[in-house]
Motif scaffolding. Structure first.
Motif, PDB file in Angstrom:
ATOM      1  N   VAL A  53       0.850  -1.195   0.000  1.00  0.00           N
ATOM      2  CA  VAL A  53       0.000   0.000   0.000  1.00  0.00           C
ATOM      3  C   VAL A  53       0.883   1.241   0.000  1.00  0.00           C
ATOM      4  CG1 VAL A  53      -1.932  -1.133   1.143  1.00  0.00           C
ATOM      5  CG2 VAL A  53      -0.200  -0.011   2.530  1.00  0.00           C
ATOM      6  N   ASP A  54       0.295   2.369  -0.406  1.00  0.00           N
ATOM      7  CA  ASP A  54       1.099   3.595  -0.419  1.00  0.00           C
ATOM      8  C   ASP A  54       1.231   4.160   0.999  1.00  0.00           C
ATOM      9  OD1 ASP A  54      -0.978   5.600   0.134  1.00  0.00           O
ATOM     10  OD2 ASP A  54      -1.647   5.278  -1.921  1.00  0.00           O
ATOM     11  N   GLU A  55       2.216   5.009   1.173  1.00  0.00           N
ATOM     12  CA  GLU A  55       2.551   5.548   2.487  1.00  0.00           C
ATOM     13  C   GLU A  55       1.403   6.352   3.103  1.00  0.00           C
ATOM     14  OE1 GLU A  55       6.070   8.092   4.713  1.00  0.00           O
ATOM     15  OE2 GLU A  55       6.245   7.658   2.581  1.00  0.00           O
ATOM     16  N   ASP A  56       0.684   7.121   2.292  1.00  0.00           N
ATOM     17  CA  ASP A  56      -0.437   7.915   2.819  1.00  0.00           C
ATOM     18  C   ASP A  56      -1.516   7.014   3.414  1.00  0.00           C
ATOM     19  OD1 ASP A  56       0.737  10.349   2.172  1.00  0.00           O
ATOM     20  OD2 ASP A  56      -0.227  10.426   0.204  1.00  0.00           O
ATOM     21  N   TYR A  57      -1.867   5.959   2.684  1.00  0.00           N
ATOM     22  CA  TYR A  57      -2.867   5.014   3.189  1.00  0.00           C
ATOM     23  C   TYR A  57      -2.381   4.375   4.486  1.00  0.00           C
ATOM     24  CZ  TYR A  57      -5.798   0.951   3.726  1.00  0.00           C
ATOM     25  OH  TYR A  57      -6.633  -0.005   4.250  1.00  0.00           O
ATOM     26  N   ALA A  58      -1.120   3.956   4.505  1.00  0.00           N
ATOM     27  CA  ALA A  58      -0.561   3.319   5.704  1.00  0.00           C
ATOM     28  C   ALA A  58      -0.594   4.285   6.885  1.00  0.00           C
ATOM     29  CB  ALA A  58       0.867   2.852   5.441  1.00  0.00           C
ATOM     30  N   ARG A  59      -0.229   5.530   6.666  1.00  0.00           N
ATOM     31  CA  ARG A  59      -0.211   6.524   7.744  1.00  0.00           C
ATOM     32  C   ARG A  59      -1.615   6.747   8.303  1.00  0.00           C
ATOM     33  NH1 ARG A  59       1.867  10.589   5.181  1.00  0.00           N
ATOM     34  NH2 ARG A  59       3.989   9.943   5.574  1.00  0.00           N
ATOM     35  N   GLU A  60      -2.598   6.902   7.416  1.00  0.00           N
ATOM     36  CA  GLU A  60      -3.981   7.102   7.862  1.00  0.00           C
ATOM     37  C   GLU A  60      -4.491   5.895   8.635  1.00  0.00           C
ATOM     38  OE1 GLU A  60      -6.277   8.026   4.395  1.00  0.00           O
ATOM     39  OE2 GLU A  60      -5.088   9.813   3.955  1.00  0.00           O
ATOM     40  N   SER A  61      -4.162   4.721   8.168  1.00  0.00           N
ATOM     41  CA  SER A  61      -4.596   3.498   8.833  1.00  0.00           C
ATOM     42  C   SER A  61      -3.948   3.361  10.209  1.00  0.00           C
ATOM     43  CB  SER A  61      -4.255   2.282   7.958  1.00  0.00           C
ATOM     44  OG  SER A  61      -4.744   1.111   8.526  1.00  0.00           O
ATOM     45  N   VAL A  62      -2.658   3.689  10.307  1.00  0.00           N
ATOM     46  CA  VAL A  62      -1.960   3.622  11.593  1.00  0.00           C
ATOM     47  C   VAL A  62      -2.598   4.586  12.588  1.00  0.00           C
ATOM     48  CG1 VAL A  62       0.211   4.209  12.761  1.00  0.00           C
ATOM     49  CG2 VAL A  62       0.242   2.749  10.746  1.00  0.00           C
ATOM     50  N   GLU A  63      -2.985   5.768  12.130  1.00  0.00           N
ATOM     51  CA  GLU A  63      -3.648   6.731  13.015  1.00  0.00           C
ATOM     52  C   GLU A  63      -4.929   6.142  13.590  1.00  0.00           C
ATOM     53  OE1 GLU A  63      -4.187  10.518  11.091  1.00  0.00           O
ATOM     54  OE2 GLU A  63      -2.068  10.624  10.526  1.00  0.00           O
ATOM     55  N   VAL A  69      -6.207   1.594  19.964  1.00  0.00           N
ATOM     56  CA  VAL A  69      -5.338   1.186  21.082  1.00  0.00           C
ATOM     57  C   VAL A  69      -5.494   2.162  22.248  1.00  0.00           C
ATOM     58  CG1 VAL A  69      -2.927   0.917  21.814  1.00  0.00           C
ATOM     59  CG2 VAL A  69      -3.695  -0.050  19.640  1.00  0.00           C
ATOM     60  N   ASP A  70      -5.479   3.454  21.962  1.00  0.00           N
ATOM     61  CA  ASP A  70      -5.626   4.455  23.014  1.00  0.00           C
ATOM     62  C   ASP A  70      -6.979   4.333  23.714  1.00  0.00           C
ATOM     63  OD1 ASP A  70      -3.111   5.396  22.425  1.00  0.00           O
ATOM     64  OD2 ASP A  70      -3.816   7.169  21.316  1.00  0.00           O
ATOM     65  N   ALA A  71      -8.036   4.106  22.950  1.00  0.00           N
ATOM     66  CA  ALA A  71      -9.365   3.948  23.536  1.00  0.00           C
ATOM     67  C   ALA A  71      -9.404   2.709  24.423  1.00  0.00           C
ATOM     68  CB  ALA A  71     -10.426   3.830  22.444  1.00  0.00           C
ATOM     69  N   ARG A  72      -8.802   1.634  23.979  1.00  0.00           N
ATOM     70  CA  ARG A  72      -8.759   0.402  24.773  1.00  0.00           C
ATOM     71  C   ARG A  72      -7.963   0.623  26.047  1.00  0.00           C
ATOM     72  NH1 ARG A  72     -10.851  -3.622  27.104  1.00  0.00           N
ATOM     73  NH2 ARG A  72      -9.567  -5.471  27.215  1.00  0.00           N
ATOM     74  N   SER A  74      -7.504   3.404  27.657  1.00  0.00           N
ATOM     75  CA  SER A  74      -8.197   4.303  28.575  1.00  0.00           C
ATOM     76  C   SER A  74      -9.330   3.584  29.313  1.00  0.00           C
ATOM     77  CB  SER A  74      -8.745   5.530  27.841  1.00  0.00           C
ATOM     78  OG  SER A  74      -9.786   5.163  26.970  1.00  0.00           O
ATOM     79  N   GLU A  75      -9.844   2.502  28.747  1.00  0.00           N
ATOM     80  CA  GLU A  75     -10.883   1.709  29.409  1.00  0.00           C
ATOM     81  C   GLU A  75     -10.335   0.911  30.584  1.00  0.00           C
ATOM     82  OE1 GLU A  75     -12.717  -0.835  26.571  1.00  0.00           O
ATOM     83  OE2 GLU A  75     -13.548   0.807  25.413  1.00  0.00           O
ATOM     84  N   THR A  76      -9.074   0.534  30.517  1.00  0.00           N
ATOM     85  CA  THR A  76      -8.496  -0.324  31.558  1.00  0.00           C
ATOM     86  C   THR A  76      -7.902   0.465  32.707  1.00  0.00           C
ATOM     87  OG1 THR A  76      -6.373  -0.427  30.366  1.00  0.00           O
ATOM     88  CG2 THR A  76      -8.010  -2.160  29.905  1.00  0.00           C
ATOM     89  N   ILE A  77      -7.896   1.777  32.605  1.00  0.00           N
ATOM     90  CA  ILE A  77      -7.310   2.605  33.673  1.00  0.00           C
ATOM     91  C   ILE A  77      -8.311   2.821  34.780  1.00  0.00           C
ATOM     92  CG2 ILE A  77      -6.409   4.892  34.220  1.00  0.00           C
ATOM     93  CD1 ILE A  77      -5.137   4.949  31.463  1.00  0.00           C
TER      94      ILE A  77
END
Length: 77
Positions: A53-63, A69-72, A74-77
């Protein structure tokens, strides 16, 4: 449902590659994308690089993955 994770290729061997996924490195098979090169981004599913995949797609997907991950976390805190 299948979920693919974007990863950056950091090392290439004959039939596998080391990829960086959200800061962690792992080895994946590259039989479906044998033309992949170091620096390319791939979608990884079940230990295999499935497509390039192109870098832009990969970057958007990683975001989006980071948001999950951040939402998950914050649920366990």
């Amino acid at each position: 449902m299948c979920v693919g994770v974007p990863a950056k290729v950091v090392k290439k061997m004959e039939y596998s590659a080391t990829v960086d996924v959200l800061g962690s490195q792992t080895t994946v098979g590259i039989i479906f994308v044998s033309e992949v090169e170091i620096g390319d981004y791939v979608i990884v599913h079940a230990g295999q690089a499935m497509s390039i995949v192109d870098e832009d797609y990969a970057r958007e997907s990683v975001e989006e993955w980071r948001k999950l991950v951040d939402a998950r976390n914050s649920e366990t805190i």
